[in-house]
Design a protein around this motif. Structure first.
Motif, PDB file in Angstrom:
ATOM      1  N   ARG A 183       0.810  -1.226   0.000  1.00 62.05           N
ATOM      2  CA  ARG A 183       0.000   0.000   0.000  1.00 62.05           C
ATOM      3  C   ARG A 183       0.838   1.268   0.000  1.00 62.05           C
ATOM      4  O   ARG A 183       0.310   2.374  -0.075  1.00 62.05           O
ATOM      5  N   GLU A 184       2.153   1.123   0.045  1.00 63.55           N
ATOM      6  CA  GLU A 184       3.029   2.291   0.072  1.00 63.55           C
ATOM      7  C   GLU A 184       3.118   2.937  -1.312  1.00 63.55           C
ATOM      8  O   GLU A 184       3.216   2.241  -2.322  1.00 63.55           O
ATOM      9  N   ASN A 185       3.110   4.260  -1.342  1.00 65.78           N
ATOM     10  CA  ASN A 185       3.290   4.997  -2.597  1.00 65.78           C
ATOM     11  C   ASN A 185       4.785   5.161  -2.828  1.00 65.78           C
ATOM     12  O   ASN A 185       5.423   6.078  -2.307  1.00 65.78           O
ATOM     13  N   LEU A 186       5.354   4.268  -3.599  1.00 61.65           N
ATOM     14  CA  LEU A 186       6.805   4.211  -3.770  1.00 61.65           C
ATOM     15  C   LEU A 186       7.348   5.475  -4.438  1.00 61.65           C
ATOM     16  O   LEU A 186       8.451   5.930  -4.117  1.00 61.65           O
ATOM     17  N   GLU A 187       6.597   6.036  -5.368  1.00 61.56           N
ATOM     18  CA  GLU A 187       7.057   7.245  -6.051  1.00 61.56           C
ATOM     19  C   GLU A 187       7.094   8.433  -5.095  1.00 61.56           C
ATOM     20  O   GLU A 187       8.030   9.240  -5.124  1.00 61.56           O
ATOM     21  N   ALA A 188       6.087   8.557  -4.240  1.00 62.11           N
ATOM     22  CA  ALA A 188       6.066   9.644  -3.258  1.00 62.11           C
ATOM     23  C   ALA A 188       7.183   9.475  -2.239  1.00 62.11           C
ATOM     24  O   ALA A 188       7.798  10.455  -1.800  1.00 62.11           O
ATOM     25  N   ILE A 189       7.452   8.235  -1.856  1.00 64.10           N
ATOM     26  CA  ILE A 189       8.531   7.965  -0.901  1.00 64.10           C
ATOM     27  C   ILE A 189       9.872   8.374  -1.494  1.00 64.10           C
ATOM     28  O   ILE A 189      10.692   9.028  -0.842  1.00 64.10           O
ATOM     29  N   ASP A 190      10.110   8.009  -2.753  1.00 61.89           N
ATOM     30  CA  ASP A 190      11.354   8.420  -3.416  1.00 61.89           C
ATOM     31  C   ASP A 190      11.447   9.938  -3.507  1.00 61.89           C
ATOM     32  O   ASP A 190      12.520  10.519  -3.321  1.00 61.89           O
ATOM     33  N   PHE A 191      10.319  10.588  -3.812  1.00 58.31           N
ATOM     34  CA  PHE A 191      10.311  12.054  -3.879  1.00 58.31           C
ATOM     35  C   PHE A 191      10.715  12.669  -2.545  1.00 58.31           C
ATOM     36  O   PHE A 191      11.535  13.590  -2.490  1.00 58.31           O
ATOM     37  N   MET A 192      10.144  12.178  -1.447  1.00 59.26           N
ATOM     38  CA  MET A 192      10.453  12.762  -0.136  1.00 59.26           C
ATOM     39  C   MET A 192      11.915  12.543   0.243  1.00 59.26           C
ATOM     40  O   MET A 192      12.555  13.422   0.828  1.00 59.26           O
ATOM     41  N   LYS A 193      12.435  11.395  -0.091  1.00 59.78           N
ATOM     42  CA  LYS A 193      13.854  11.151   0.186  1.00 59.78           C
ATOM     43  C   LYS A 193      14.728  12.124  -0.595  1.00 59.78           C
ATOM     44  O   LYS A 193      15.665  12.706  -0.044  1.00 59.78           O
ATOM     45  N   GLU A 194      14.416  12.297  -1.875  1.00 63.14           N
ATOM     46  CA  GLU A 194      15.228  13.206  -2.692  1.00 63.14           C
ATOM     47  C   GLU A 194      15.063  14.653  -2.242  1.00 63.14           C
ATOM     48  O   GLU A 194      16.017  15.431  -2.253  1.00 63.14           O
ATOM     49  N   LEU A 195      13.834  15.005  -1.840  1.00 61.83           N
ATOM     50  CA  LEU A 195      13.595  16.347  -1.297  1.00 61.83           C
ATOM     51  C   LEU A 195      14.512  16.620  -0.115  1.00 61.83           C
ATOM     52  O   LEU A 195      15.219  17.637  -0.075  1.00 61.83           O
ATOM     53  N   ASN A 196      14.519  15.729   0.852  1.00 57.64           N
ATOM     54  CA  ASN A 196      15.313  15.948   2.058  1.00 57.64           C
ATOM     55  C   ASN A 196      16.812  15.907   1.775  1.00 57.64           C
ATOM     56  O   ASN A 196      17.587  16.666   2.370  1.00 57.64           O
ATOM     57  N   GLN A 197      17.222  15.039   0.878  1.00 65.71           N
ATOM     58  CA  GLN A 197      18.637  15.007   0.507  1.00 65.71           C
ATOM     59  C   GLN A 197      19.083  16.347  -0.062  1.00 65.71           C
ATOM     60  O   GLN A 197      20.137  16.879   0.307  1.00 65.71           O
ATOM     61  N   GLU A 198      18.265  16.917  -0.945  1.00 64.62           N
ATOM     62  CA  GLU A 198      18.632  18.184  -1.570  1.00 64.62           C
ATOM     63  C   GLU A 198      18.565  19.347  -0.580  1.00 64.62           C
ATOM     64  O   GLU A 198      19.429  20.220  -0.575  1.00 64.62           O
ATOM     65  N   VAL A 199      17.547  19.346   0.276  1.00 63.67           N
ATOM     66  CA  VAL A 199      17.433  20.425   1.265  1.00 63.67           C
ATOM     67  C   VAL A 199      18.649  20.443   2.178  1.00 63.67           C
ATOM     68  O   VAL A 199      19.285  21.493   2.377  1.00 63.67           O
ATOM     69  N   TYR A 200      19.013  19.296   2.729  1.00 66.90           N
ATOM     70  CA  TYR A 200      20.124  19.268   3.681  1.00 66.90           C
ATOM     71  C   TYR A 200      21.480  19.378   2.989  1.00 66.90           C
ATOM     72  O   TYR A 200      22.447  19.813   3.609  1.00 66.90           O
ATOM     73  N   ARG A 201      21.537  19.017   1.721  1.00 70.50           N
ATOM     74  CA  ARG A 201      22.774  19.236   0.981  1.00 70.50           C
ATOM     75  C   ARG A 201      23.010  20.727   0.767  1.00 70.50           C
ATOM     76  O   ARG A 201      24.119  21.242   0.956  1.00 70.50           O
ATOM     77  N   SER A 202      21.966  21.433   0.381  1.00 69.85           N
ATOM     78  CA  SER A 202      22.089  22.860   0.077  1.00 69.85           C
ATOM     79  C   SER A 202      22.004  23.741   1.322  1.00 69.85           C
ATOM     80  O   SER A 202      22.614  24.809   1.372  1.00 69.85           O
ATOM     81  N   PHE A 203      21.235  23.292   2.317  1.00 71.90           N
ATOM     82  CA  PHE A 203      21.021  24.092   3.526  1.00 71.90           C
ATOM     83  C   PHE A 203      21.151  23.199   4.762  1.00 71.90           C
ATOM     84  O   PHE A 203      20.144  22.815   5.373  1.00 71.90           O
ATOM     85  N   PRO A 204      22.362  22.864   5.143  1.00 73.42           N
ATOM     86  CA  PRO A 204      22.546  21.982   6.314  1.00 73.42           C
ATOM     87  C   PRO A 204      22.168  22.645   7.632  1.00 73.42           C
ATOM     88  O   PRO A 204      22.187  21.979   8.673  1.00 73.42           O
ATOM     89  N   ASP A 205      21.795  23.926   7.581  1.00 69.01           N
ATOM     90  CA  ASP A 205      21.456  24.656   8.797  1.00 69.01           C
ATOM     91  C   ASP A 205      19.955  24.871   8.958  1.00 69.01           C
ATOM     92  O   ASP A 205      19.529  25.768   9.690  1.00 69.01           O
ATOM     93  N   VAL A 206      19.116  24.068   8.284  1.00 65.71           N
ATOM     94  CA  VAL A 206      17.661  24.182   8.427  1.00 65.71           C
ATOM     95  C   VAL A 206      17.092  22.828   8.864  1.00 65.71           C
ATOM     96  O   VAL A 206      17.828  21.855   9.024  1.00 65.71           O
ATOM     97  N   GLN A 207      15.766  22.789   9.026  1.00 63.58           N
ATOM     98  CA  GLN A 207      15.092  21.539   9.379  1.00 63.58           C
ATOM     99  C   GLN A 207      13.883  21.327   8.480  1.00 63.58           C
ATOM    100  O   GLN A 207      13.185  22.286   8.124  1.00 63.58           O
ATOM    101  N   THR A 208      13.622  20.077   8.116  1.00 62.33           N
ATOM    102  CA  THR A 208      12.338  19.696   7.539  1.00 62.33           C
ATOM    103  C   THR A 208      11.592  18.887   8.598  1.00 62.33           C
ATOM    104  O   THR A 208      12.188  18.049   9.286  1.00 62.33           O
TER     105      THR A 208
END
Length: 636
Positions: A340-365
C-alpha cells in the motif's frame, strides 16, 4: 503577428536536468524575469506545457489579446514555451492562454512560477522583482546551531490572517505591521521559532492556505513580497527562526491553478485513484513524473534560498505515503510489490530531504505524519525518509484524552499518559498542540480540561508543564498560550481582551517561563531525541496519579527532576528516589501565584537523604501541588 523575441534562459544542461527530475533551481529559469535583450528592457516568459498547440501571454499590456504575444516552443521536446516581450515590466498583470492538442481544450492559467499574484479573488500573475537588502547576516551565521536537533526548539504556530486584526478597519495586520507586533510578542514569550500556516498564494480563505495556486509567491493579502522578507528579517534580527508550512501533497482544481494545466494531467496523476484526494476534493501531484518532482523540490529550495526560511513543515505526509489513504477497497491500486506504500512519493520525499540538507545543512524539515511508518526522521542513507523531525501525533492524542478525564478516573488510565515513552526515541519527535486540535467542534485546549474554573486552568498549567519537560521539541498554536476559551476562528482575531483576567494572563506568564526554563536548561534539549536524556523515577503510581522523571543533558550534574500530580489533592512529603547526594532546588512550580496558582506549596531547598527508594541509593521528600508540576535542579 506575435511580438515575442526569441530568447532563452535555459542551457542544454538545464533542460537535461529538468527532464531527469534533477533541476532544483527552476525558479531561476521558469516564470517571468525582467531582463535586457539587445539593449531593450522587457520580460522573459517561460512555461512548461508539453500538450499545448500554442501558448500566448495575455495581460494588461496587450488588452488580453492572445494574438499579440505568442511564445515559441523549444526544439528539444522539453515542452517549454518561451520568449522575450519588450517593455513589459514590474507590475504588469498576465496569464498564459493555452490551446491544447487534446480535443481543442483552451485554458487560461496563472504562472506556476510567478513571484506575485493579484489580491484574491482576482487570479492573474504579476511581473515582479525586488532587491531587498537583508540585514540578518548574524542570524544566518549562527543558525546552524540555533536550528540544530540538540538546541531548544519551541515553536509558536501562527495564522497571519487571524493572529491580530485591526478591528476598526476590519482587516488583518500587514506583513509590515507584523514585523513589529508579532516579532515583539514572540520575543517577549521566549519562543525560539515561529511556524506560519501556508503563506503561499491561495484563492480560498476557508482552506487556511492549504490549497495553493501560487507556490512561489507570498500571498498578496498582507502586502508585497519584499514586505514578507522584512518580516522574516526582523524575526532573525531578534534571534527567532521561521518555519513555513509547505503543501506538496495536493492542490485545488481552480481554473487558474495547476490542474489540467495544458489540457492534460500535467502536474496531477492521470489515474484518479492516485491523482484525486476524496477528503479534500483536490488533485494529487504525480510524484513519478520527473518534471513535477523538479517543480516541487525547486519550490522547497526557493523558500529556503530566496526568503531565508529556517525550515519547512511538510503537510499531510501520511496522505502521500499510502495509496489507500482515505480510500475504500477497490478505490486504490497496490504498488508493484502488492503493498500500500506509494513508492514514487517515498522516493520524492527522500530526494527532497537530501537536496534540502545538501544545500542548507542549517535548516530543518518537519513531517506532519500521523502513522507508524518507520524511520520518517532518520537519514536516507540508513533507509529513512530523511526528515529532521516528525510530529508526535500519538502523544498529542493520548495526552489530550487523558487530560480530558475527571481526575478521579485518571488512575485507571495512567498508561495513556506514560505510553509515549515506549516509542519516544524511535523518531526525532516534535510535540504538537496545533490548529487542528482547536477546530471543528474539538473545543479549545482549555475547553477540554475538566472541573471548575480553577481546576481547568490548573489542568492547563499542568498539561503545558508536562509538555515542555517531556522529551522532544514542542509546538503551540496561537491563542493556546493564554487559554483562549473559544475555538479558533480564521475570520476573526484572537481574544486578546482575555488577558485582563488573572487566569489568562497567568497562563501567558507560564508559557513565557516554560520557554525560558527550556532554553536555559541543557538537560531539556541537549538529548531531547536520545533515550539517554530521559529516566523514569516512577511511572506506576497510578493510585495517586503521579509521575516523576529525570531529564539529562551532557552534564549529569545539570539534570532536572520533574514531578507531576494529576489530581486536585496536594501530595505532601512525597518520597522519590534520587541517584546522587546533595540538595534539590526548586526552579519551577506551576502552582505559583503569577501563573494563577495558589502559591501555597512552595519549596526552597530539599535535602537528599541516604535512604534508598525507587531502586536508588538516595531519596528526598517533596511536595507536589494539586494539579501541578514542579521542577528541581541539583544544587551545587
Amino acid at each position: 503577428m506575435s511580438k515575442v523575441i526569441v530568447h532563452s534562459l535555459f542551457s542544454e544542461f538545464d533542460i537535461d536536468l529538468f527532464k531527469l527530475g534533477k533541476h532544483f533551481r527552476l525558479y531561476e529559469k521558469f516564470g517571468s524575469h525582467i531582463v535586457t535583450v539587445n539593449g531593450v528592457k522587457g520580460t522573459y516568459f517561460s512555461v512548461w506545457a508539453p500538450s499545448a498547440k500554442s501558448v500566448s501571454v495575455i495581460g494588461d499590456f496587450n488588452f488580453w489579446n492572445e494574438n499579440e504575444h505568442q511564445l515559441n516552443v523549444r526544439w528539444d521536446a522539453s515542452g517549454i514555451w518561451e520568449g522575450f516581450i519588450p517593455e513589459v515590466g514590474k507590475g504588469n498583470i498576465y496569464k498564459y492562454k493555452i490551446h491544447s492538442h487534446h480535443n481543442g481544450v483552451i485554458t487560461e492559467k496563472a504562472d506556476p512560477y510567478a513571484r506575485r499574484y493579484e489580491h484574491p479573488p482576482k487570479t492573474a500573475s504579476v511581473v515582479w522583482e525586488d532587491s531587498y537588502d537583508w540585514k540578518d547576516s548574524e542570524w544566518m551565521k549562527k543558525r546552524k546551531k540555533n536550528n540544530a536537533i540538540d538546541a531548544p526548539f519551541s515553536v509558536y504556530e501562527v495564522h497571519l490572517g487571524s493572529w491580530k486584526r485591526k478591528i476598526e478597519e476590519d482587516r488583518s495586520l500587514s506583513y509590515y505591521e507584523l514585523a513589529d507586533e508579532l516579532v515583539a510578542y514572540v520575543k517577549k514569550m521566549n519562543f525560539t521559532h515561529v511556524e506560519l500556516m501556508p503563506i503561499m498564494e491561495y484563492p480560498y480563505d476557508p482552506s487556511w492556505g492549504y490549497q495553493l495556486t501560487g507556490y512561489f509567491a507570498p500571498t498578496s493579502r498582507f502586502g508585497y513580497p519584499e514586505e514578507f522578507k522584512l518580516l522574516v528579517d526582523k524575526l532573525h534580527q531578534n534571534d527567532i527562526g521561521i518555519l513555513l508550512d509547505w503543501v506538496p501533497s495536493h492542490f485545488p482544481e481552480d481554473g487558474h491553478g495547476l490542474g489540467f494545466f495544458d489540457g492534460s494531467c500535467l502536474y496531477e496523476h492521470p489515474d484518479r485513484r492516485k491523482g484525486y484526494h476524496p477528503d479534500w476534493k483536490s488533485l494529487i501531484f504525480n510524484y513519478g513524473r520527473n518534471e513535477v518532482k523538479s517543480f516541487l523540490i525547486s519550490n522547497a529550495i526557493f523558500w529556503l534560498d530566496q526568503y531565508h526560511a529556517d525550515g519547512l513543515r511538510v503537510d499531510a505526509v501520511a496522505s502521500m505515503l499510502f495509496l489507500d489513504y482515505s480510500r475504500e477497497d477497490g478505490e486504490w491500486e497496490p504498488n508493484i510489490f502488492g503493498g500500500r506504500e506509494n513508492l514514487e512519493a517515498i522516493d520524492f520525499m527522500k530526494e527532497l530531504n537530501q537536496e534540502v540538507y545538501r544545500s542548507f545543512p542549517d535548516v530543518q524539515t518537519i513531517a506532519e505524519e500521523s502513522t507508524s511508518f518507520p524511520m520518517v526522521s532518520k537519514p536516507t542513507f540508513v533507509g529513512g525518509l530523511g526528515f529532521g523531525m516528525k510530529w508526535m501525533m500519538g502523544w498529542m492524542h493520548d495526552t489530550l484524552l487523558y487530560m480530558g478525564k475527571e481526575p478521579i478516573h485518571r488512575r485507571h488510565h495512567q498508561n495513556d499518559l506514560t505510553f509515549s515513552m515506549t516509542y519516544a526515541f524511535t523518531e526525532n519527535f516534535l510535540l504538537p498542540l496545533s490548529h487542528d486540535e482547536v477546530v471543528y467542534g474539538k473545543r479549545s485546549i482549555i475547553g477540554r480540561m475538566p472541573g471548575d474554573e480553577w481546576q481547568k486552568f490548573a489542568n492547563l498549567r499542568l498539561l503545558y508543564s508536562y509538555m515542555f519537560t517531556h522529551p522532544g521539541t514542542n509546538l503551540l498554536f496561537m491563542g493556546a498560550e493564554f487559554g483562549q476559551h473559544d475555538e479558533w476562528n480564521f475570520q476573526g482575531s484572537l481574544d486578546w481582551h482575555l488577558l485582563q483576567y488573572d487566569y489568562h494572563s497567568g497562563i501567558q506568564n507560564l508559557i513565557t517561563d516554560l520557554n525560558k526554563l527550556y532554553k536555559e536548561n541543557p538537560a531539556l534539549y541537549e538529548k531531547q531525541f536520545d533515550a539517554e536524556g530521559f529516566e523514569w523515577i516512577s511511572y506506576d503510581d497510578y493510585e495517586n496519579s503521579v509521575i516523576t522523571y529525570v531529564r539529562k543533558g551532557h552534564n549529569d550534574k545539570e539534570a532536572l527532576v520533574i514531578a507531576c500530580n494529576f489530581t486536585p489533592v496536594p501530595r505532601k512529603d512525597y518520597r522519590i528516589g534520587i541517584s546522587m547526594k546533595g540538595t534539590l532546588k526548586q526552579i519551577f512550580n506551576s502552582d505559583d501565584t503569577k501563573y494563577g496558582g495558589t502559591g501555597n506549596f512552595k519549596a526552597s531547598k530539599i535535602k537528599i537523604e541516604s535512604k534508598d527508594w525507587h531502586y536508588r541509593d538516595y531519596s528526598a521528600e517533596i511536595t507536589i501541588p494539586p494539579l501541578g508540576a514542579v521542577v528541581f535542579k541539583f544544587d551545587k
